[in-house]
Design a protein around this motif. Structure first.
Motif, PDB file in Angstrom:
ATOM      1  N   GLY A   1      73.634  -4.554  55.257  1.00 41.51           N
ATOM      2  CA  GLY A   1      73.570  -5.069  54.245  1.00 41.51           C
ATOM      3  C   GLY A   1      72.784  -5.179  53.244  1.00 41.51           C
ATOM      4  N   VAL A   2      71.577  -4.719  53.395  1.00 44.27           N
ATOM      5  CA  VAL A   2      70.670  -5.254  52.483  1.00 44.27           C
ATOM      6  C   VAL A   2      70.177  -3.793  51.625  1.00 44.27           C
ATOM      7  N   ASP A   3      70.236  -3.668  50.326  1.00 44.09           N
ATOM      8  CA  ASP A   3      69.872  -2.716  49.054  1.00 44.09           C
ATOM      9  C   ASP A   3      68.687  -2.032  49.656  1.00 44.09           C
ATOM     10  N   PRO A   4      68.649  -1.004  50.079  1.00 45.77           N
ATOM     11  CA  PRO A   4      67.779  -0.325  50.125  1.00 45.77           C
ATOM     12  C   PRO A   4      66.291  -0.337  48.788  1.00 45.77           C
ATOM     13  N   GLU A   5      66.518  -0.692  47.653  1.00 46.07           N
ATOM     14  CA  GLU A   5      65.869  -0.861  46.414  1.00 46.07           C
ATOM     15  C   GLU A   5      65.579  -2.073  46.684  1.00 46.07           C
ATOM     16  N   GLN A   6      65.720  -3.150  47.356  1.00 48.34           N
ATOM     17  CA  GLN A   6      65.340  -4.304  47.162  1.00 48.34           C
ATOM     18  C   GLN A   6      64.314  -4.238  48.920  1.00 48.34           C
ATOM     19  N   VAL A   7      63.833  -2.743  48.947  1.00 51.36           N
ATOM     20  CA  VAL A   7      63.042  -2.983  50.379  1.00 51.36           C
ATOM     21  C   VAL A   7      61.899  -2.337  49.447  1.00 51.36           C
ATOM     22  N   GLU A   8      60.700  -3.405  49.534  1.00 53.40           N
ATOM     23  CA  GLU A   8      59.119  -2.660  49.167  1.00 53.40           C
ATOM     24  C   GLU A   8      58.860  -2.361  50.645  1.00 53.40           C
ATOM     25  N   ALA A   9      57.854  -0.781  49.750  1.00 52.84           N
ATOM     26  CA  ALA A   9      57.248  -0.201  50.649  1.00 52.84           C
ATOM     27  C   ALA A   9      56.279   0.400  50.388  1.00 52.84           C
TER      28      ALA A   9
ATOM     29  N   VAL B   1      68.641 -12.015  52.773  1.00 53.89           N
ATOM     30  CA  VAL B   1      70.143 -12.878  52.991  1.00 53.89           C
ATOM     31  C   VAL B   1      70.905 -13.167  52.823  1.00 53.89           C
ATOM     32  N   LEU B   2      72.345 -14.174  53.327  1.00 58.00           N
ATOM     33  CA  LEU B   2      73.331 -13.942  53.141  1.00 58.00           C
ATOM     34  C   LEU B   2      74.023 -13.904  51.943  1.00 58.00           C
ATOM     35  N   PRO B   3      74.944 -13.185  51.463  1.00 57.27           N
ATOM     36  CA  PRO B   3      76.086 -12.591  50.830  1.00 57.27           C
ATOM     37  C   PRO B   3      75.874 -14.522  49.780  1.00 57.27           C
TER      38      PRO B   3
ATOM     39  N   LEU C   1      71.944 -11.766  63.486  1.00 53.91           N
ATOM     40  CA  LEU C   1      71.232 -10.691  62.295  1.00 53.91           C
ATOM     41  C   LEU C   1      70.102 -11.757  62.116  1.00 53.91           C
ATOM     42  N   PRO C   2      69.044 -11.735  61.727  1.00 51.92           N
ATOM     43  CA  PRO C   2      68.265 -12.405  61.150  1.00 51.92           C
ATOM     44  C   PRO C   2      67.966 -12.073  59.553  1.00 51.92           C
ATOM     45  N   GLN C   3      67.899 -13.252  58.761  1.00 49.09           N
ATOM     46  CA  GLN C   3      67.950 -14.254  57.832  1.00 49.09           C
ATOM     47  C   GLN C   3      66.195 -13.829  57.276  1.00 49.09           C
ATOM     48  N   GLY C   4      66.247 -14.056  56.271  1.00 48.95           N
ATOM     49  CA  GLY C   4      65.328 -14.759  55.525  1.00 48.95           C
ATOM     50  C   GLY C   4      64.145 -13.606  54.941  1.00 48.95           C
ATOM     51  N   ARG C   5      62.837 -13.582  55.090  1.00 56.88           N
ATOM     52  CA  ARG C   5      61.411 -12.389  54.556  1.00 56.88           C
ATOM     53  C   ARG C   5      61.245 -11.792  56.105  1.00 56.88           C
ATOM     54  N   PHE C   6      61.290 -10.896  55.913  1.00 58.63           N
ATOM     55  CA  PHE C   6      60.754  -9.846  56.694  1.00 58.63           C
ATOM     56  C   PHE C   6      59.784  -8.532  56.661  1.00 58.63           C
ATOM     57  N   GLU C   7      59.318  -8.393  57.689  1.00 59.05           N
ATOM     58  CA  GLU C   7      57.915  -7.517  57.378  1.00 59.05           C
ATOM     59  C   GLU C   7      57.422  -6.695  58.092  1.00 59.05           C
TER      60      GLU C   7
END
Length: 135
Positions: free
Chosen positions: A63-71, A85-87, A100-106
């Motif tokens: 459910g996470v857009d790859p473009e919203q993931v910082e690398a 985040v939940l839709p 499924l966890p929500q919130g900030r991940f790293e």
């Protein structure tokens, strides 16, 4: 376990709940320090594979857009971060189970010394990162 013994059933449910809560605490609330600030985050599971030409990383982020993931690569460490985040249409829904966890991940991954060109893609519920090796 017999469903005819309510005491054992309740004890089993209580122990299962405590074990789930502890797993969630360990997985989702490892405190990360960024410039002295403490921020709760969780670490998504990953797979890392390497070929002669690239390193492939698959991050379980349904459910996470790859473009919203910082690398970002910092001192031979790949730092993957973002938010899950939940839709909006589900934010007022009654939650029966939320595993499924929500919130900030790293997630931090040590890399072999080298230069890499990073690209993102989505595959089967995962965010993929392709780190092409350059000479």
């Amino acid at each position: 376990m017999s469903t005819k013994d309510p005491v054992n059933w309740m004890l089993s449910e209580a122990i299962d709940s405590l074990m789930r809560a502890e797993r969630l605490r360990q997985q989702f609330f490892s405190l990360q320090s960024a410039a002295g600030a403490r921020e709760a985050s969780w670490e998504p599971p990953i797979d890392v594979l390497e070929t002669d030409r690239e390193i492939l990383i698959f991050i379980a982020l349904p459910g996470v857009d790859p473009e919203q993931v910082e690398a970002v690569i910092e001192s031979s460490t790949l730092v993957i971060s973002g938010n899950r985040v939940l839709p909006p249409e589900l934010r007022n829904a009654r939650i029966h189970r939320l595993e499924l966890p929500q919130g900030r991940f790293e997630r931090r991954i040590a890399l072999p010394v080298g230069r890499y060109a990073v690209s993102r893609f989505a595959v089967n519920g995962c965010v993929g990162l392709r780190l092409a090796k350059s000479a």
